[in-house]
Design a protein around this motif. Structure first.
Motif, mmCIF file in Angstrom:
data_model
loop_
_atom_site.group_PDB
_atom_site.id
_atom_site.type_symbol
_atom_site.label_atom_id
_atom_site.label_comp_id
_atom_site.label_asym_id
_atom_site.label_seq_id
_atom_site.Cartn_x
_atom_site.Cartn_y
_atom_site.Cartn_z
ATOM 1 N N ILE A 236 0.819 -1.214 0.000
ATOM 2 C CA ILE A 236 0.000 0.000 0.000
ATOM 3 C C ILE A 236 0.852 1.263 0.000
ATOM 4 O O ILE A 236 1.956 1.292 0.529
ATOM 5 C CB ILE A 236 -0.965 0.025 1.199
ATOM 6 C CG1 ILE A 236 -0.183 -0.018 2.536
ATOM 7 C CG2 ILE A 236 -1.961 -1.125 1.121
ATOM 8 C CD1 ILE A 236 -1.043 0.224 3.764
ATOM 9 N N ASN A 237 0.292 2.312 -0.612
ATOM 10 C CA ASN A 237 0.919 3.630 -0.639
ATOM 11 C C ASN A 237 0.673 4.314 0.711
ATOM 12 O O ASN A 237 -0.408 4.804 0.986
ATOM 13 C CB ASN A 237 0.318 4.460 -1.775
ATOM 14 C CG ASN A 237 0.829 5.888 -1.806
ATOM 15 O OD1 ASN A 237 1.677 6.277 -1.005
ATOM 16 N ND2 ASN A 237 0.310 6.680 -2.731
ATOM 17 N N ASN A 238 1.703 4.338 1.542
ATOM 18 C CA ASN A 238 1.552 4.831 2.908
ATOM 19 C C ASN A 238 1.352 6.342 2.973
ATOM 20 O O ASN A 238 1.007 6.873 4.024
ATOM 21 C CB ASN A 238 2.774 4.432 3.753
ATOM 22 C CG ASN A 238 2.382 4.047 5.166
ATOM 23 O OD1 ASN A 238 1.298 3.526 5.395
ATOM 24 N ND2 ASN A 238 3.260 4.306 6.127
ATOM 25 N N ALA A 243 -4.837 4.634 3.223
ATOM 26 C CA ALA A 243 -4.092 3.385 3.061
ATOM 27 C C ALA A 243 -4.361 2.394 4.194
ATOM 28 O O ALA A 243 -4.607 1.206 3.955
ATOM 29 C CB ALA A 243 -2.591 3.679 2.975
ATOM 30 N N GLU A 244 -4.347 2.876 5.430
ATOM 31 C CA GLU A 244 -4.538 1.971 6.573
ATOM 32 C C GLU A 244 -5.921 1.348 6.581
ATOM 33 O O GLU A 244 -6.100 0.200 6.983
ATOM 34 C CB GLU A 244 -4.284 2.714 7.889
ATOM 35 C CG GLU A 244 -2.809 2.973 8.157
ATOM 36 C CD GLU A 244 -2.563 3.537 9.544
ATOM 37 O OE1 GLU A 244 -3.486 3.487 10.396
ATOM 38 O OE2 GLU A 244 -1.450 4.040 9.774
ATOM 39 N N GLU A 255 2.819 -4.578 3.409
ATOM 40 C CA GLU A 255 4.070 -3.884 3.103
ATOM 41 C C GLU A 255 3.699 -2.484 2.598
ATOM 42 O O GLU A 255 2.632 -2.285 2.015
ATOM 43 C CB GLU A 255 4.851 -4.612 2.001
ATOM 44 C CG GLU A 255 5.066 -6.094 2.261
ATOM 45 C CD GLU A 255 6.354 -6.393 2.996
ATOM 46 O OE1 GLU A 255 7.046 -5.424 3.388
ATOM 47 O OE2 GLU A 255 6.670 -7.576 3.178
ATOM 48 N N THR A 256 4.595 -1.514 2.813
ATOM 49 C CA THR A 256 4.267 -0.131 2.456
ATOM 50 C C THR A 256 5.334 0.484 1.559
ATOM 51 O O THR A 256 6.499 0.088 1.583
ATOM 52 C CB THR A 256 4.131 0.730 3.723
ATOM 53 O OG1 THR A 256 5.348 0.652 4.478
ATOM 54 C CG2 THR A 256 2.980 0.260 4.596
ATOM 55 N N ALA A 263 8.135 3.879 5.544
ATOM 56 C CA ALA A 263 7.625 2.775 4.720
ATOM 57 C C ALA A 263 8.710 1.733 4.525
ATOM 58 O O ALA A 263 9.902 1.994 4.748
ATOM 59 C CB ALA A 263 7.151 3.308 3.357
#
Length: 486
Positions: A236-238, A243-244, A255-256, A263
């Motif tokens: 995910i794009n933190n 994203a969360e 994973e970020t 990240a």
């Protein structure tokens, strides 16, 4: 040929009339495609209800029907299976029928408002360059290895997906990369697939005409991560504030990636020019031909996917440095007299702002930025004023024009866009309904050194008017006009 009982696994059966011990040769959900020994799945769609076509499917040869509601007068010697959700059942049936091809590949899904096509296309290009035979399912094209198959939807229907994945397996593909649109997820087109990686790029306003609200749109994307198996990775794009939420219920390993926040996979932009990006990627310097901050995020998604799939880091970075930009995504050309033209698919407010802020970052300061932009018909009308407002915020001149009006009046769409313009914005704006004339006018207004952005259609080579697609290519028209600029 398979027995009906074997392809109904996980279909959530509620009632059976007749025998499931019958041989089935194919699965259809369009009664016109029904043939002898087929099973017809009656799916409730947004426009039509498959239950209204059960008798027609039987007339055409179907020997079994899967539905949510049994007919009041069942036909003798036909098997009827009542299920909780026909669309969900169809997905599992397709996977069962084609022997679970997604389990025989490393399957990667990419979802988000912007960047889906770029990320899957770059991943396919990357893994092909690494010598790993791969498949691609995207808006632009489907590929089995290097063989191209035209795409009509962002994500094909669930039967087509499994057919294509099985063809990929048969032809020796190790990996497959696919876009997962919000429509596809809620319509169960991705249900039953065994994903190894799911990537979240970002989320902003889009498709509210379909989903009804932004919260529903978020929930649609989230379904992909909710259903991931434990062995999968959720990447995910933190830097995206949602994203969360995407992964709060996932069983997958999270994973970020990010440019700004902490990240697993980090990058920093050193230089951003029309020639490309100079990056620090996981503490190593890297040059790429892709342009713009949004492409830095796309590359991070590609890099992170490669890393979680076990590709050697040095090999991965070397291959990333050789990647070519995706057609219709910040695709730029220059006229003989020094005008820069950029064609980009940006058709959401967020995507348009990303592209225009990138142009703002690479411009010298004295040139004018001329923006040609429209909005699609029969789609979320609420984003139209926002698109015009963003164009006027960054552009020195704005030409509001037609995109794909579909069944709407293009002039009415442009009027919706103009509602987003204040008096200053209105002074910058011209309205030219003909897209070709708008591009010609932008070129006529330009001076050497200026930048013209043509936004909204990108790679598309058609314009859809009243249900008919006419040939139209932004890049083609721009090239013709540039050849006349001396």
């Amino acid at each position: 040929m398979k027995l009906l009982k074997d392809i109904l696994y996980k279909a959530r059966i509620e009632e059976v009339v007749g025998s499931t011990n019958v041989a089935i040769e194919n699965i259809v959900f369009d009664s016109r495609e029904a043939v002898e020994f087929s099973v017809f799945v009656a799916v409730r769609g947004t426009q039509v209800d498959g239950h209204d076509f059960i008798d027609k499917a039987i007339e055409n040869g179907s020997i079994a029907v899967v539905c949510e509601q049994l007919p009041s007068e069942p036909i003798e010697n036909i098997t009827y299976v009542r299920v909780k959700d026909s669309a969900e059942a169809l997905a599992y049936m397709a996977s069962n029928f084609y022997d679970h091809p997604s389990k025989k590949l490393k399957l990667v899904a990419v979802t988000g408002t912007n960047g889906k096509t770029s990320v899957v296309t770059l991943l396919h290009q990357l893994f092909t360059d690494l010598g790993k035979k791969s498949g691609l399912l995207s808006t632009v094209v489907n590929k089995i290895g290097t063989k191209e198959i035209e795409a009509s939807l962002t994500t094909p229907d669930t039967v087509q997906i499994n057919q294509l994945l099985q063809q990929m397996v048969d032809e020796g593909c190790e990996y497959a990369f696919m876009e997962a649109s919000s429509h596809a997820i809620v319509q169960h087109r991705t249900t039953g697939l065994d994903f190894d990686v799911a990537v979240f790029t970002n989320i902003s306003r889009d498709h509210l005409d379909y989903h009804g609200s932004f919260n529903n749109y978020i929930a649609a994307k989230k379904m992909l991560f909710d259903n991931l198996p434990q062995h999968a990775h959720a990447l995910i794009n933190n830097d995206d504030r949602h994203a969360e939420v995407m992964v709060q219920n996932t069983k997958a390993k999270v994973e970020t990636f990010a440019l700004k926040s902490l990240a697993n996979f980090k990058a920093k932009i050193l230089e951003n020019q029309l020639t490309g990006l100079q990056l620090i990627l996981d503490e190593k310097e890297l040059f790429t031909k892709l342009v713009g901050r949004f492409n830095a995020y796309n590359l991070l998604a590609v890099y992170g996917t490669g890393m979680v799939l076990g590709v050697d880091q040095l090999e991965l970075m070397t291959a990333i440095s050789s990647l070519n930009p995706v057609d219709g995504r910040f695709q730029h050309i220059q006229s003989p007299n020094g005008v820069t033209g950029i064609v980009d698919y940006a058709h959401t407010p967020d995507a348009l702002e990303n592209v225009l802020s990138t142009i703002q970052g690479i411009r010298g300061g004295n040139e004018s930025v001329i923006v040609v932009v429209g909005c699609g018909g029969d789609r979320d009308a609420g984003k139209r004023p926002e698109m015009a407002q963003i164009a006027a915020k960054y552009g020195d001149r704005v030409l509001l024009t037609s995109d794909n009006p579909r069944t709407e009046d293009p002039d009415a769409i442009i009027e919706d866009m103009k509602k987003g313009l204040d008096p200053v914005g209105l002074k910058k704006a011209l309205t030219i309904t003909s897209r070709e004339e708008a591009i010609k006018t932008a070129c006529a207004l330009s001076q050497p050194g200026d930048i013209i952005l043509i936004a909204g259609k990108g790679h598309e080579t058609y314009q859809e008017v009243n249900g008919v697609r006419h040939h139209f290519d932004d890049l083609e028209v721009l090239n013709e006009q540039f050849n006349e600029l001396k």
